[in-house]
Scaffold this active site. Structure first.
Site, PDB file in Angstrom:
ATOM      1  CB  CYS A 247      -0.923  -0.033   1.211  1.00 53.23           C
ATOM      2  SG  CYS A 247      -1.842   1.502   1.497  1.00 53.23           S
TER       3      CYS A 247
ATOM      4  CB  CYS B 127       0.170   2.048   4.038  1.00 48.10           C
ATOM      5  SG  CYS B 127      -1.511   1.396   3.853  1.00 48.10           S
TER       6      CYS B 127
END
Length: 326
Positions: free
Chosen positions: A81, A84
């Protein structure tokens, strides 16, 4: 768990109150001595302990139980991700900057799919908080630091004001990379004031004990012994001169009378009926609103101080209070 939006004779056992106070003080002294000798202790944590990796096996201990002491912010993330990778370092830095006012728990969704499903996470990054056992969604997706700070400020304010969670004590000396050259600030000469407070309690001078403890706290607001002693002395001062039979009669006959329930809870606690006191006030929170509810909640937080945050009955009552409020 699913996330949710968010005459004193025969009445007061002074010996028991004093014994509890002395036991608390000895425990604090033991922890302080252990820290001075490099042995750590149960009181303070290292800055490194403010950011933890959590999995399904440790979730109850590391998140649910810990949330009765400090708000726990959960960062759901994954290695693949990209957002993230932008958000997580910001959260980690803020966890250290907020200095124990919350703990950051990082959960890898690839390795902990069950937790992801239980929280109803639809996409990552996703950030939740758990306070007193109750889960609250904070935000999903990338967020600017200003927005994150505002959200965290609101979280720690709610945790403190509603549940009395003031966070963890952080000891920079526990960090292997900390600068150990600066000398520790000396503790104030509080022994005489604390002894004066104990003598006042023994003599039934609860007003004098309250003032003595306040004198310590005016100079050292974090003094644990003084905070405990003040909560106990104020409780004893409130129940002094009450007629226990009349108080209990009023509480039984007037379940909607907030002050009657608060006063009865004070007597419950002084009589050693801790769970009865907590339960009475939590039930009153459930059926009140506005200023009345706030008055009951604040008295409950005061009684938490009397019993002590390490008592499991306090942790259970905090969770029940969270369910009543949210």
């Amino acid at each position: 768990m699913q996330p949710r939006n968010m005459s004193m004779s025969g009445v007061v056992d002074l010996a028991a109150v004093k014994a509890a106070q002395e036991a608390k003080a000895k425990a604090e002294q033991a922890r302080a001595e252990a820290a001075r000798q490099g042995g750590g202790g149960g009181g303070a944590v290292s800055p490194a302990d403010l950011v933890i990796d959590v999995d399904e096996a440790g979730f109850e201990r590391d998140v649910l139980q810990r949330s009765t002491e400090v708000p726990v912010v959960i960062d759901f993330w994954a290695e693949w991700c990209q957002p993230c990778k932008q958000l997580s370092p910001v959260l980690e830095r803020l966890a250290v900057e907020y200095n124990g006012r919350f703990v950051l728990a990082k959960i890898d969704v690839d390795a902990n799919q069950m937790l992801m499903q239980q929280f109803g996470v639809q996409g990552i990054p996703a950030v939740f908080a758990v306070v007193a056992g109750q889960a609250l969604p904070l935000f999903q997706g990338a967020a600017g630091e200003a927005q994150i700070r505002e959200t965290l400020d609101q979280l720690v304010a709610v945790a403190e004001q509603r549940f009395g969670l003031t966070g963890l004590s952080v000891d920079p000396e526990a960090d292997p990379g900390a600068d150990r050259t600066a000398p520790a600030a000396p503790a104030g000469p509080y022994d005489a004031l604390l002894e004066a407070a104990v003598r006042a309690l023994d003599a039934g001078d609860f007003g004098g004990a309250v003032q003595a403890y306040k004198n310590v706290l005016s100079d050292d607001p974090g003094n644990t012994e003084a905070k405990l002693g003040l909560a106990q002395a104020e409780l004893l001062q409130r129940v002094q001169g009450l007629d226990p039979q009349q108080v209990r009669k009023d509480a039984a006959e007037k379940p909607a009378d907030v002050q009657a329930q608060i006063t009865a809870a004070d007597l419950d606690l002084v009589g050693g009926h801790v769970e009865d006191a907590f339960g009475r006030l939590i039930e009153t929170v459930q059926r009140t609103a506005g200023d009345d509810r706030d008055a009951v909640r604040l008295r409950l937080l005061e009684l938490f101080e009397v019993v002590g945050p390490e008592d499991p009955r306090v942790a259970a009552a905090r969770r029940a209070l969270a369910r009543a409020l949210f």
